[in-house]
Design an enzyme around this catalytic site. Sequence first.
Site, PDB file in Angstrom:
ATOM      1  N   ARG A  53      36.151 -10.305   0.661  1.00 30.42           N
ATOM      2  CA  ARG A  53      35.342 -11.345   0.005  1.00 30.42           C
ATOM      3  C   ARG A  53      35.006 -12.465   0.980  1.00 30.42           C
ATOM      4  O   ARG A  53      33.995 -13.136   0.840  1.00 30.42           O
ATOM      5  CB  ARG A  53      36.063 -11.885  -1.248  1.00 30.42           C
ATOM      6  CG  ARG A  53      35.362 -13.056  -1.907  1.00 30.42           C
ATOM      7  CD  ARG A  53      35.658 -13.168  -3.399  1.00 30.42           C
ATOM      8  NE  ARG A  53      37.057 -13.064  -3.704  1.00 30.42           N
ATOM      9  CZ  ARG A  53      37.985 -13.994  -3.416  1.00 30.42           C
ATOM     10  NH1 ARG A  53      37.648 -15.107  -2.821  1.00 30.42           N
ATOM     11  NH2 ARG A  53      39.246 -13.801  -3.749  1.00 30.42           N
ATOM     12  N   TYR A 105       9.530 -20.649  -7.714  1.00 28.03           N
ATOM     13  CA  TYR A 105      10.041 -19.475  -8.407  1.00 28.03           C
ATOM     14  C   TYR A 105      10.634 -19.924  -9.750  1.00 28.03           C
ATOM     15  O   TYR A 105      11.544 -20.757  -9.783  1.00 28.03           O
ATOM     16  CB  TYR A 105      11.097 -18.771  -7.544  1.00 28.03           C
ATOM     17  CG  TYR A 105      11.832 -17.704  -8.295  1.00 28.03           C
ATOM     18  CD1 TYR A 105      11.137 -16.655  -8.899  1.00 28.03           C
ATOM     19  CD2 TYR A 105      13.208 -17.749  -8.444  1.00 28.03           C
ATOM     20  CE1 TYR A 105      11.808 -15.690  -9.620  1.00 28.03           C
ATOM     21  CE2 TYR A 105      13.879 -16.775  -9.155  1.00 28.03           C
ATOM     22  CZ  TYR A 105      13.166 -15.754  -9.746  1.00 28.03           C
ATOM     23  OH  TYR A 105      13.823 -14.796 -10.478  1.00 28.03           O
ATOM     24  N   ASP A 178      12.557 -22.365   0.646  1.00 27.17           N
ATOM     25  CA  ASP A 178      12.513 -20.984   0.157  1.00 27.17           C
ATOM     26  C   ASP A 178      11.322 -20.340   0.849  1.00 27.17           C
ATOM     27  O   ASP A 178      10.170 -20.594   0.512  1.00 27.17           O
ATOM     28  CB  ASP A 178      12.363 -20.960  -1.371  1.00 27.17           C
ATOM     29  CG  ASP A 178      12.325 -19.533  -1.924  1.00 27.17           C
ATOM     30  OD1 ASP A 178      12.050 -18.593  -1.146  1.00 27.17           O
ATOM     31  OD2 ASP A 178      12.542 -19.355  -3.142  1.00 27.17           O
ATOM     32  N   LYS A 203      13.091  -9.169  -1.504  1.00 28.57           N
ATOM     33  CA  LYS A 203      11.636  -9.011  -1.359  1.00 28.57           C
ATOM     34  C   LYS A 203      11.301  -8.413   0.012  1.00 28.57           C
ATOM     35  O   LYS A 203      11.692  -7.306   0.283  1.00 28.57           O
ATOM     36  CB  LYS A 203      10.948 -10.356  -1.593  1.00 28.57           C
ATOM     37  CG  LYS A 203      11.518 -11.160  -2.769  1.00 28.57           C
ATOM     38  CD  LYS A 203      11.406 -10.436  -4.090  1.00 28.57           C
ATOM     39  CE  LYS A 203      11.926 -11.342  -5.209  1.00 28.57           C
ATOM     40  NZ  LYS A 203      12.240 -10.673  -6.426  1.00 28.57           N
TER      41      LYS A 203
HETATM   42  N1  PLP Z   1      12.735 -17.152  -4.579  1.00 29.66           N
HETATM   43  C1  PLP Z   1      11.599 -16.481  -4.763  1.00 29.66           C
HETATM   44  C2  PLP Z   1      10.340 -17.003  -4.134  1.00 29.66           C
HETATM   45  C3  PLP Z   1      11.579 -15.328  -5.552  1.00 29.66           C
HETATM   46  O1  PLP Z   1      10.419 -14.670  -5.751  1.00 29.66           O
HETATM   47  C4  PLP Z   1      12.781 -14.866  -6.142  1.00 29.66           C
HETATM   48  C5  PLP Z   1      12.826 -13.662  -7.003  1.00 29.66           C
HETATM   49  O2  PLP Z   1      11.866 -13.260  -7.583  1.00 29.66           O
HETATM   50  C6  PLP Z   1      13.949 -15.587  -5.916  1.00 29.66           C
HETATM   51  C7  PLP Z   1      13.900 -16.723  -5.126  1.00 29.66           C
HETATM   52  C8  PLP Z   1      15.253 -15.147  -6.519  1.00 29.66           C
HETATM   53  O3  PLP Z   1      15.730 -14.048  -5.797  1.00 29.66           O
HETATM   54  P1  PLP Z   1      16.639 -12.857  -6.413  1.00 29.66           P
HETATM   55  O4  PLP Z   1      15.826 -12.174  -7.449  1.00 29.66           O
HETATM   56  O5  PLP Z   1      16.953 -12.041  -5.189  1.00 29.66           O
HETATM   57  O6  PLP Z   1      17.847 -13.523  -6.983  1.00 29.66           O
END
Ligand code: PLP
Length: 381
Positions: A53, A105, A178, A203
Amino acid sequence: MINPKTLHPATLAAQALGATDASTGAVVLPIHTATTFLRDPDNQYRRGRGYGRADNPSYDQPQALLTALEGGAATLLFSSGMAAAAAVFQSLPRDSHVVAPQVMYWGLRSWLKNFAEAWGIAVDFVDATSLDALRRVVRPDRTRLIWIETPANPLWSVTDIAGSAEIAHSAGALLAVDSTAATPVLTRPLALEADLVMHSATKYLNGHSDVIAGTLTTAREDAFWARLRTARSSGGAILGSFEAYLLLRGMRTLFPRVERACRSAQQIAEALSQNPRVLDVLYPGLPRHPGHAVAARQMTGGFGGMLSMRVRGGAEAAIAAAARVEIWKRATSLGGVESLIEHRASVEGADSPAPPDLLRLSVGIEDPGDLIADLESALGG
Ligand code: PLP
């Protein structure tokens, strides 16, 4: 190992930093599944590993590769993009004030609204396309973090990273980006003075719609980074060994996948802009997009594989068009080799900035002519 300082990032990615297995000569690294590691006879852990972990040898190469691609000091893999993002907010001091974008998001926006306050964090959501708006909301005595996403879901709004970093730092706050949609192929936020970069590695980094993973990369290994490391090991939001292996495999083709998706997205955006059934196309690569100039400055090699279109006739017409595609897959998520289409207002709920007629498009690596023909036939109804 090849020298990360002298080679193009595409070479580093293709060769996963040139790593091979020292004991067998295998050009693909083994997957380590052990959850526990031997102590030395005198009770020490001189090899640096104790329990799965806290650390996992299968993380070493994907973390090192992303650190090199982002030009950072260190990277942590997490069990999802949300786990990586949540670790940042949860590691802030109590009573912190943070600034987040109105366009972001939706899952993280909703987490901030539902959970951050309970953690004693005050969040202001601002129009992050405006540096003036960011400047106005920052509180020099209390703001600890500005969080931005660029280009941002689902309007592909663009935020000036260097300008945001200056505002954050002059208030004594951190800037976290992000960068999921931009990927390190197109934008390197740390070179623009950001402090942290987050990816939903689910992604583009993985790229094959078969792993949920997240990452944080830091500009410096400082006290906040040590806290994030502890947040992962004690909070336990760790990635499985097999997923770490798949992620590294996906990252080896990151450059050709992203480069092709960008070229195709630009062609698709231009074709849809000519279509009489399309009200608007939202893509930073179009000169009329409000974020085009900033994107052209801070993105190199393309404007990403994500765009949205507004369909004439409202939500019903948009959903009907999405129902008629044959190649595009009607599914959520983005950044995979297969192209996806989705009606975002149905997903994001009442506080979404997505107009009801908006369809989000994640462009994959198929032939762009096939993708355009499929959309045109679906729109033509
Ligand atoms: N940030 C963006 C721009 C996303 O598109 C997403 C998921 O769709 C996330 C964060 C969250 O990621 P995860 O689905 O891997 O938890």
